[in-house]
Design an enzyme around this catalytic site. Structure first.
Site, PDB file in Angstrom:
ATOM      1  N   HIS A 162     -20.662 -36.262 -37.349  1.00 59.49           N
ATOM      2  CA  HIS A 162     -21.539 -37.650 -37.385  1.00 59.49           C
ATOM      3  C   HIS A 162     -21.076 -38.990 -36.853  1.00 59.49           C
ATOM      4  O   HIS A 162     -21.793 -39.788 -36.484  1.00 59.49           O
ATOM      5  CB  HIS A 162     -22.270 -37.770 -38.720  1.00 59.49           C
ATOM      6  N   ASP A 370     -20.158 -47.259 -34.395  1.00 56.00           N
ATOM      7  CA  ASP A 370     -20.711 -46.589 -35.131  1.00 56.00           C
ATOM      8  C   ASP A 370     -21.442 -45.244 -34.525  1.00 56.00           C
ATOM      9  O   ASP A 370     -21.761 -45.117 -33.174  1.00 56.00           O
ATOM     10  CB  ASP A 370     -22.185 -47.191 -35.618  1.00 56.00           C
TER      11      ASP A 370
HETATM   12  P1  ADP Z   1     -24.305 -44.709 -42.342  1.00 59.27           P
HETATM   13  O1  ADP Z   1     -24.533 -43.466 -42.119  1.00 59.27           O
HETATM   14  O2  ADP Z   1     -22.967 -45.150 -41.709  1.00 59.27           O
HETATM   15  O3  ADP Z   1     -24.434 -45.296 -43.787  1.00 59.27           O
HETATM   16  P2  ADP Z   1     -26.771 -45.102 -40.919  1.00 59.27           P
HETATM   17  O4  ADP Z   1     -27.349 -46.322 -40.319  1.00 59.27           O
HETATM   18  O5  ADP Z   1     -26.826 -43.983 -39.952  1.00 59.27           O
HETATM   19  O6  ADP Z   1     -25.127 -45.511 -41.587  1.00 59.27           O
HETATM   20  O7  ADP Z   1     -27.625 -44.529 -42.386  1.00 59.27           O
HETATM   21  C1  ADP Z   1     -27.773 -45.271 -43.267  1.00 59.27           C
HETATM   22  C2  ADP Z   1     -28.790 -44.669 -44.149  1.00 59.27           C
HETATM   23  O8  ADP Z   1     -28.936 -45.132 -45.474  1.00 59.27           O
HETATM   24  C3  ADP Z   1     -30.306 -44.827 -43.480  1.00 59.27           C
HETATM   25  O9  ADP Z   1     -31.113 -43.860 -43.653  1.00 59.27           O
HETATM   26  C4  ADP Z   1     -30.515 -46.278 -44.365  1.00 59.27           C
HETATM   27  O10 ADP Z   1     -32.016 -45.936 -44.560  1.00 59.27           O
HETATM   28  C5  ADP Z   1     -30.122 -45.779 -45.845  1.00 59.27           C
HETATM   29  N1  ADP Z   1     -29.797 -47.104 -46.400  1.00 59.27           N
HETATM   30  C6  ADP Z   1     -29.193 -48.085 -46.071  1.00 59.27           C
HETATM   31  N2  ADP Z   1     -29.044 -49.113 -46.932  1.00 59.27           N
HETATM   32  C7  ADP Z   1     -29.748 -48.680 -48.042  1.00 59.27           C
HETATM   33  C8  ADP Z   1     -30.056 -49.136 -49.389  1.00 59.27           C
HETATM   34  N3  ADP Z   1     -29.723 -50.530 -49.735  1.00 59.27           N
HETATM   35  N4  ADP Z   1     -31.063 -48.456 -50.069  1.00 59.27           N
HETATM   36  C9  ADP Z   1     -31.359 -47.271 -49.713  1.00 59.27           C
HETATM   37  N5  ADP Z   1     -31.056 -46.736 -48.378  1.00 59.27           N
HETATM   38  C10 ADP Z   1     -30.331 -47.355 -47.759  1.00 59.27           C
HETATM   39  C1  G6P Z   2     -21.560 -41.865 -43.050  1.00 58.80           C
HETATM   40  C2  G6P Z   2     -20.888 -40.453 -42.972  1.00 58.80           C
HETATM   41  C3  G6P Z   2     -21.454 -39.448 -44.211  1.00 58.80           C
HETATM   42  C4  G6P Z   2     -21.109 -40.085 -45.243  1.00 58.80           C
HETATM   43  C5  G6P Z   2     -21.904 -41.476 -45.602  1.00 58.80           C
HETATM   44  C6  G6P Z   2     -21.900 -42.134 -46.604  1.00 58.80           C
HETATM   45  O1  G6P Z   2     -22.942 -41.622 -42.681  1.00 58.80           O
HETATM   46  O2  G6P Z   2     -21.115 -39.828 -41.619  1.00 58.80           O
HETATM   47  O3  G6P Z   2     -20.508 -38.470 -44.054  1.00 58.80           O
HETATM   48  O4  G6P Z   2     -21.777 -39.285 -46.403  1.00 58.80           O
HETATM   49  O5  G6P Z   2     -21.474 -42.161 -44.528  1.00 58.80           O
HETATM   50  O6  G6P Z   2     -20.564 -42.336 -47.393  1.00 58.80           O
HETATM   51  P1  G6P Z   2     -20.069 -42.021 -48.604  1.00 58.80           P
HETATM   52  O7  G6P Z   2     -18.676 -42.110 -48.394  1.00 58.80           O
HETATM   53  O8  G6P Z   2     -20.728 -42.468 -49.602  1.00 58.80           O
HETATM   54  O9  G6P Z   2     -20.415 -40.246 -48.535  1.00 58.80           O
END
Ligand code: ADP
Ligand code: G6P
Length: 472
Positions: A162, A370
């Site tokens: 990912h 990202d």
């Molecule tokens: P990462 O996987 O690095 O966290 P992404 O933008 O791909 O970044 O995914 C983040 C996910 O987490 C999204 O689906 C978003 O809706 C969710 N998210 C981010 N911040 C919050 C929050 N404060 N509360 C609930 N969901 C959240």
């Molecule tokens: C990114 C990574 C995921 C991970 C998520 C949240 O999306 O690709 O593998 O689960 O961040 O991070 P965390 O450390 O809380 O699992």
């Protein structure tokens, strides 16, 4: 144990232990893009999910979630420190994100990484039907495909990363680089977010392991491992339907009023992570306030930054710095009842998050690097009336698909400021043309299309997909 034809293996289960507002113990959805992408997909599919439930201690028995069996893999305190916080999130995570923070290398972390990968491989081997399909996710588990192939040569094994896969100059730093590549090559199909990552991987297996490789196929003895780009997505229709609900519209109206009914709302939603470019964005915003290009009464910035990996030193330092920066900007430019930045470090339920998307005139998604960034896609899907400007970093995987966004280089402070102003001042016509194109793209390229393309490439005979039934 009931065996299933499809097993997803990911470090995290889609649910996590937590404490409800009344103090009771509850299970809640885990954070992050991986879970939010895969969870809707598996609903009503005969599948199992092998993962960690958060915390340490013995593995809890979890209920099925939407018909998906949960197989918990326990982590003890040493595993948490050396595998999750160590090798996964203080070695691989920074290395794979352009080393925007210095990756650390410790031999003890590598031992933990191997040990935990073996545990996940054993759990997956125990959960999959004969001839079943196992889909391993992300950087925490790069050794699992190889280990699983030794345990269960009957399985079809997929691996999907990912996060970005770095160029050879960076990956070559890794002391155990050969083992990590060999682990991934245990899969039949290795999926990346972008074609550049597949190219980096192919170059590395030739350089480090001396294997014949193109960006699509790698020869490993008798086997051919296929490689490709499969950009992950969201459940676009579901997001659009949720955004159209009356209670979300009501909540959005209330939120806008609570913000003082400004002319312009800028929104950012991130995990609190140094890859997300939060400090750079706040700096750009501060300079726009200082120059008078942006005025507090007319424009508000809502920054949601949910704490993440908060025992890892680099994350603690970042949070302190961001909170200090927000405090300073509010102290300098806010007024009583009118902060310059509304800073929220809480997880929100979907309704609240989508209501925020609905009131954002500008959505600023400006990571330094990202893999994809699903927030950008969620925002687009929530804007059914073709309003709203997406300011997007060139270094997010999503930029390869959402080329109609206002693209910026977040390392270039002046460019970031200009991009923000361009998005704030864009004409409704320009905004609508861009948003419509991006929405149409996401309706065609949603999470179901992603799963179909990946799983049909993995299951070339189609026999397993027929057993699973439709994925949407
Ligand atoms: P990462 O996987 O690095 O966290 P992404 O933008 O791909 O970044 O995914 C983040 C996910 O987490 C999204 O689906 C978003 O809706 C969710 N998210 C981010 N911040 C919050 C929050 N404060 N509360 C609930 N969901 C959240
Ligand atoms: C990114 C990574 C995921 C991970 C998520 C949240 O999306 O690709 O593998 O689960 O961040 O991070 P965390 O450390 O809380 O699992």
């Amino acid at each position: 144990m009931r065996l299933t034809p499809l097993v997803v293996v990911a470090n995290r289960l889609p649910i996590d232990d937590g404490v409800a507002p009344d103090g009771a113990f509850e299970w809640r959805r885990s954070p992050g893009g991986l879970v939010n992408a895969l969870h809707p997909l598996l609903r009503h599919t005969p599948a199992a999910w092998v993962g960690w439930a958060g915390g340490t201690g013995p593995a809890p028995r979890l209920p099925d979630v939407d018909g998906v069996r949960m197989h918990t893999v326990p982590l003890d305190g040493d595993d948490l420190r050396d595998h999750y916080e160590g090798f996964a999130n203080a070695t691989l995570w920074p290395l794979y994100h352009d080393a925007v923070e210095q990756p650390e290398y410790h031999r003890r972390w590598w031992e933990a990484y191997q040990r935990v990968n073996q545990r996940f491989a054993a759990a997956a081997a125990a959960a999959a039907e004969p001839g079943g399909l196992v889909w391993v996710q992300d950087y925490h588990l790069q050794l699992v495909p190889g280990l699983l192939r030794e345990l269960r040569p009957d399985l079809r094994i997929g691996f999907f990363l990912h996060v970005p896969f770095p160029p050879p100059e960076l990956f070559m730093q890794l002391p155990r680089r050969a083992e990590l590549l060999r682990g991934m090559l245990g899969a039949d199909l290795i999926g990346f977010q972008r074609a550049q990552a597949a190219h980096n991987f192919a170059q590395l297996v030739t350089k480090v392991l001396g294997l014949p490789a193109t960006d699509r196929r790698i020869g490993v003895g008798e086997r051919v491992v296929r490689v490709g780009a499969f950009p992950v997505s969201i459940d676009t229709a579901e997001m659009a339907a949720l955004a159209a609900r009356p209670e979300v519209a009501d909540r959005a109206d209330r939120l806008r009023q609570d913000l003082g009914d400004p002319e312009r709302v800028i929104l950012s939603v991130d995990r609190m992570d140094y890859t997300k470019g939060i400090e750079q964005r706040l700096k750009a915003y501060r300079e726009l306030l200082a120059s008078g290009d942006v005025k507090v009464r007319d424009t508000v910035l809502v920054q949601v930054a949910v704490p993440s990996r908060d025992r890892v030193a680099q994350y603690q330092i970042l949070r302190d710095r961001v909170e200090h920066q927000v405090g300073r900007i509010n102290g300098e430019f806010g007024r009583v009842g009118e902060p310059a930045i509304h800073y929220l470090s809480q997880p929100f339920d979907r309704t609240e998050l989508i209501a925020l998307y609905r009131i954002a005139d500008v959505m600023a998604v400006t990571p330094l690097r990202d893999g994809m960034n699903l927030v950008a896609k969620e925002y687009v899907a929530a804007r059914a009336d073709d309003t709203g400007a997406l300011l997007l970093s060139e270094f997010a995987g999503a930029a390869a698909e959402l080329g109609q966004a206002y693209l910026v280089n977040p390392h270039d402070l002046d460019g970031l400021k200009q991009g923000l102003l361009a998005a704030l001042r864009a004409t409704p016509e320009d905004v609508a043309v861009r948003m419509r194109a991006m929405r149409e793209y996401l309706h065609r390229n949603d999470i179901h299309a992603w799963a179909r393309s990946y799983l049909s490439a993995l299951d070339q005979t189609g026999s397993l997909l027929r057993r699973l039934g439709p994925t949407d």
